[in-house]
Design a protein around this motif. Structure first.
Motif, PDB file in Angstrom:
ATOM      1  N   ARG A 209      -7.655  -3.704  17.429  1.00  0.00           N
ATOM      2  CA  ARG A 209      -7.389  -2.301  17.714  1.00  0.00           C
ATOM      3  C   ARG A 209      -6.104  -2.171  18.526  1.00  0.00           C
ATOM      4  O   ARG A 209      -5.815  -2.991  19.418  1.00  0.00           O
ATOM      5  CB  ARG A 209      -8.550  -1.698  18.512  1.00  0.00           C
ATOM      6  CG  ARG A 209      -9.878  -1.726  17.774  1.00  0.00           C
ATOM      7  CD  ARG A 209      -9.840  -0.805  16.578  1.00  0.00           C
ATOM      8  NE  ARG A 209     -11.075  -0.845  15.797  1.00  0.00           N
ATOM      9  CZ  ARG A 209     -12.142  -0.085  16.044  1.00  0.00           C
ATOM     10  NH1 ARG A 209     -12.116   0.770  17.046  1.00  0.00           N
ATOM     11  NH2 ARG A 209     -13.212  -0.175  15.294  1.00  0.00           N
TER      12      ARG A 209
ATOM     13  N   GLU B  36      -3.532  -1.072  21.410  1.00  0.00           N
ATOM     14  CA  GLU B  36      -3.639  -0.778  22.836  1.00  0.00           C
ATOM     15  C   GLU B  36      -2.240  -0.501  23.366  1.00  0.00           C
ATOM     16  O   GLU B  36      -1.247  -1.061  22.881  1.00  0.00           O
ATOM     17  CB  GLU B  36      -4.280  -1.938  23.601  1.00  0.00           C
ATOM     18  CG  GLU B  36      -5.736  -2.180  23.232  1.00  0.00           C
ATOM     19  CD  GLU B  36      -6.369  -3.245  24.095  1.00  0.00           C
ATOM     20  OE1 GLU B  36      -5.770  -3.583  25.136  1.00  0.00           O
ATOM     21  OE2 GLU B  36      -7.443  -3.746  23.727  1.00  0.00           O
TER      22      GLU B  36
ATOM     23  N   ARG C 221      -6.368  -7.792  30.732  1.00  0.00           N
ATOM     24  CA  ARG C 221      -7.731  -7.243  30.729  1.00  0.00           C
ATOM     25  C   ARG C 221      -8.609  -7.980  31.751  1.00  0.00           C
ATOM     26  O   ARG C 221      -9.462  -7.386  32.411  1.00  0.00           O
ATOM     27  CB  ARG C 221      -8.333  -7.359  29.332  1.00  0.00           C
ATOM     28  CG  ARG C 221      -9.688  -6.684  29.192  1.00  0.00           C
ATOM     29  CD  ARG C 221     -10.183  -6.752  27.754  1.00  0.00           C
ATOM     30  NE  ARG C 221      -9.297  -5.999  26.871  1.00  0.00           N
ATOM     31  CZ  ARG C 221      -9.426  -5.990  25.541  1.00  0.00           C
ATOM     32  NH1 ARG C 221     -10.391  -6.703  24.961  1.00  0.00           N
ATOM     33  NH2 ARG C 221      -8.610  -5.254  24.804  1.00  0.00           N
TER      34      ARG C 221
ATOM     35  N   GLY D 281     -17.821  -6.642  18.302  1.00  0.00           N
ATOM     36  CA  GLY D 281     -17.945  -6.447  19.751  1.00  0.00           C
ATOM     37  C   GLY D 281     -18.939  -5.356  20.103  1.00  0.00           C
ATOM     38  O   GLY D 281     -19.764  -5.496  21.018  1.00  0.00           O
ATOM     39  N   ASP D 282     -18.883  -4.250  19.364  1.00  0.00           N
ATOM     40  CA  ASP D 282     -19.835  -3.164  19.626  1.00  0.00           C
ATOM     41  C   ASP D 282     -21.269  -3.598  19.344  1.00  0.00           C
ATOM     42  O   ASP D 282     -22.208  -3.229  20.067  1.00  0.00           O
ATOM     43  CB  ASP D 282     -19.480  -1.946  18.770  1.00  0.00           C
ATOM     44  CG  ASP D 282     -18.134  -1.339  19.166  1.00  0.00           C
ATOM     45  OD1 ASP D 282     -17.745  -1.553  20.328  1.00  0.00           O
ATOM     46  OD2 ASP D 282     -17.504  -0.690  18.321  1.00  0.00           O
TER      47      ASP D 282
ATOM     48  N   TRP E 253     -12.221 -13.185  19.551  1.00  0.00           N
ATOM     49  CA  TRP E 253     -11.696 -12.015  20.262  1.00  0.00           C
ATOM     50  C   TRP E 253     -12.776 -10.954  20.523  1.00  0.00           C
ATOM     51  O   TRP E 253     -12.680 -10.190  21.480  1.00  0.00           O
ATOM     52  CB  TRP E 253     -10.545 -11.408  19.461  1.00  0.00           C
ATOM     53  CG  TRP E 253      -9.799 -10.371  20.235  1.00  0.00           C
ATOM     54  CD1 TRP E 253      -9.840  -9.035  20.082  1.00  0.00           C
ATOM     55  CD2 TRP E 253      -8.912 -10.621  21.320  1.00  0.00           C
ATOM     56  NE1 TRP E 253      -9.017  -8.417  20.986  1.00  0.00           N
ATOM     57  CE2 TRP E 253      -8.436  -9.371  21.774  1.00  0.00           C
ATOM     58  CE3 TRP E 253      -8.452 -11.774  21.949  1.00  0.00           C
ATOM     59  CZ2 TRP E 253      -7.542  -9.241  22.820  1.00  0.00           C
ATOM     60  CZ3 TRP E 253      -7.553 -11.652  22.995  1.00  0.00           C
ATOM     61  CH2 TRP E 253      -7.118 -10.399  23.420  1.00  0.00           C
ATOM     62  N   SER E 254     -13.804 -10.903  19.719  1.00  0.00           N
ATOM     63  CA  SER E 254     -14.864  -9.901  19.936  1.00  0.00           C
ATOM     64  C   SER E 254     -15.538 -10.077  21.291  1.00  0.00           C
ATOM     65  O   SER E 254     -16.004  -9.101  21.901  1.00  0.00           O
ATOM     66  CB  SER E 254     -15.914 -10.007  18.817  1.00  0.00           C
ATOM     67  OG  SER E 254     -15.340  -9.735  17.559  1.00  0.00           O
TER      68      SER E 254
ATOM     69  N   ASP F 255     -13.952  -8.297  24.201  1.00  0.00           N
ATOM     70  CA  ASP F 255     -14.005  -6.837  24.164  1.00  0.00           C
ATOM     71  C   ASP F 255     -14.537  -6.295  25.497  1.00  0.00           C
ATOM     72  O   ASP F 255     -15.470  -6.848  26.097  1.00  0.00           O
ATOM     73  CB  ASP F 255     -14.906  -6.384  23.012  1.00  0.00           C
ATOM     74  CG  ASP F 255     -14.774  -4.897  22.749  1.00  0.00           C
ATOM     75  OD1 ASP F 255     -15.450  -4.130  23.450  1.00  0.00           O
ATOM     76  OD2 ASP F 255     -13.991  -4.524  21.859  1.00  0.00           O
ATOM     77  N   GLU F 256     -13.930  -5.210  25.951  1.00  0.00           N
ATOM     78  CA  GLU F 256     -14.312  -4.639  27.249  1.00  0.00           C
ATOM     79  C   GLU F 256     -15.760  -4.162  27.254  1.00  0.00           C
ATOM     80  O   GLU F 256     -16.478  -4.303  28.248  1.00  0.00           O
ATOM     81  CB  GLU F 256     -13.376  -3.480  27.582  1.00  0.00           C
ATOM     82  CG  GLU F 256     -13.581  -2.904  28.976  1.00  0.00           C
ATOM     83  CD  GLU F 256     -12.527  -1.878  29.341  1.00  0.00           C
ATOM     84  OE1 GLU F 256     -12.769  -1.102  30.274  1.00  0.00           O
ATOM     85  OE2 GLU F 256     -11.458  -1.867  28.671  1.00  0.00           O
TER      86      GLU F 256
END
Length: 529
Positions: free
Chosen positions: A79, A81, A123, A187-188, A225-226, A229-230
């Protein structure tokens, strides 16, 4: 000269604005229908309400507008940023309505591993500043969990390794929440899985885990990378269930490793951390049981030896009773001698008393007592006769007096009545005179009281101030602001609340001479002030 140029023919084709804009659009789209542009994302504020994303790509010398359509945005692996350096693939087009050109991005990737590492480090610093990685937030893992929740892919080798390792070490109930561990939306899904396990009730149909394992096999930085994720990091930090992170191999580090309560080098290592080895526990229990039995046996032996030592140190029963027995024997021997001496002493005392108790002595004493008693009886009879004669004489005299009393009482009663009538007449006169004097005195005192009463002063316009306890207030400094006061006038009282801003009290008046008491009968009392 001007007319020459105006009338000169030209071979240039004349276009309308729409035609020119359309021609430019077709030319640009034909020449730049598939390009790769490297630049830094600028002005990114997230997807628009329509789902499209609008921003710009820039470098140190130029800037180009960019757009990602809604359908393409949902398929992106990375995504966009703000400030991220990326390589965008797409086509250049124009927007005729504003004479602008832009790139329509079809795919987006970071500009090398260095860019991803820079983004990851930025991050990490941001989340660390919020305290999500603090050691104080870490929870202790349960020693022997009854239920283990696993968040991983249900089809990979990771879940099989975890289940196999748990069944070998200590078989417990395992609940698997299947998720994607790579690609768009993974990630979600991981974040929702962690939150879902935490939301399970303690007594629901699905057992609530005592510990969570978030696992994935090894891979490149892009593959893992997932787990940077924040949303995943925040869900792991907010988990009330202790969480073990087992993402990648031992050398792979992701942000969830910092937020988790424990990091395992591999998914198999996470299973080993979660549960102990049952056989080792059984062996340890057996060893501890044997040590406990041996300790109890040795303790009993030590106590037995100590008791035997104490028994040997105690004296025997004969030794304990020897001294009391000796004292008892001595007491028994002395008892007989004491009885003999006591009997001898009592016999001697009885013999001495018996010498004074012969019959002839008793007869003589009885005769003497009888004579004394007869003499006393004769004396008592003579005294009674004399007292009786005297009483008879007093009774006769009293009888003569009582017989003459009615005659004397009648004459005396008449005289007393006359005296009482005279006294009543004198009393009426004296009472009338005294009452008149008292009335005159009361009238005089009333006049004096009326002249000295403060009510007369109130009638002239003065007032009396009292506090809430009906105490008289004579000074202004005795009244505090906001206190309740009562003001008495000549015709009644009113209540008030004291305020501020009053003028300072005047100086006390000079002492006056006390007014002299008016003469009796004088009505002019003079001024009171």
């Amino acid at each position: 000269m001007s007319s020459f140029f105006d009338d000169s023919p030209t071979n240039l084709t004349e276009f309308s604005v729409s035609e020119l804009s359309g021609s430019i659009k077709r030319t640009i789209e034909t020449s730049f229908d598939h390009v790769r542009v490297r630049g830094e994302i600028s002005g990114y504020r997230g997807p628009h309400s329509s789902g499209h994303a609008y921003f710009a790509l820039k470098d140190d010398k130029a800037r180009i507008d960019a757009v990602i359509w809604k359908g393409t945005f949902s398929r992106l692996k990375v995504r966009p940023e703000e400030g991220m350096e990326v390589i965008a693939t797409g086509k250049v087009t124009t927007f005729p309505g504003s004479s602008k050109y832009q790139i329509v991005i079809e795919s987006l990737e970071p500009a090398g591993v260095g860019a991803l590492m820079a983004l990851l480090e930025e991050r990490r610093r941001k989340l660390a500043a919020e305290g999500l990685f603090d050691q104080e937030r870490k929870q202790r893992l349960p020693f022997l969990p009854m239920v283990i929740g696993v968040v991983t892919s249900p089809t990979g080798a990771v879940i099989r390794d975890i289940l196999h390792r748990i069944s070998d070490r200590f078989p417990v109930h395992v609940v698997v929440w299947p998720v994607k561990v790579q690609g768009e939306g993974s990630g979600d899904e991981v974040a929702r899985a962690i939150e879902g396990f935490n939301a399970l009730p303690a007594s629901g149909s699905i057992a609530r885990p005592d510990v969570l394992i978030v696992a994935r096999g090894g891979g490149s930085l892009e593959d893992l990378w997932s787990f940077n994720d924040e949303a995943v990091v925040r869900a792991a930090a907010a988990s009330t269930i202790p969480l073990i992170s087992a993402v990648g191999h031992e050398t792979d580090w992701t942000l969830i490793d910092h937020a988790a309560d424990m990091r395992a080098p591999t998914p198999t290592g996470a299973a080993e951390i979660a549960v102990p080895v049952k056989a080792e526990l059984e062996a340890q229990l057996a060893s501890l049981g044997a040590r406990l039995s041996g300790a109890i046996s040795r303790q009993m032996q030590n106590r037995e030896q100590g008791l035997r030592g104490l028994v040997r140190a105690l004296p025997s029963l004969d030794q304990l009773l020897a001294l009391p027995r000796r004292r008892f024997d001595e007491a028994v021997a002395g008892l007989g001698r004491g009885l003999e001496r006591t009997a001898l002493t009592k016999r001697r005392s009885f013999e001495q008393v018996s010498n004074r108790l012969r019959p002839e002595i008793l007869s003589t004493r009885i005769t003497q007592q009888r004579q004394s008693l007869a003499e006393r009886l004769a004396r008592i009879e003579r005294i009674v006769e004399r007292n009786l004669l005297a009483a008879r004489g007093r009774v006769g005299a009293a009888d003569a007096v009582f017989r003459a009393f009615p005659v004397r009482l009648k004459g005396q009663t008449g005289r007393e009545r006359e005296k009482v009538a005279a006294l009543f007449a004198r009393a009426d006169t004296a009472l009338s005179t005294a009452l008149a004097h008292r009335r005159l005195a009361v009238s005089a005192q009333d006049r004096v009281l009326q002249s000295l009463s403060y009510t007369n002063v109130l009638k002239r316009g003065y007032a009396v101030i009292r506090d809430e306890n009906d105490r008289l207030l004579t000074r202004a400094n005795a009244v505090s602001s906001g206190s309740a006061i009562a003001i008495e006038f000549a015709d009644g009282r009113v209540s008030a609340i004291a305020g501020e801003g009053a003028e300072p009290p005047p100086s006390p008046p000079s002492p006056r001479k006390r007014p002299t008491r008016p003469e009796k009968g004088r009505t002019d009392q003079g001024s009171l002030f």
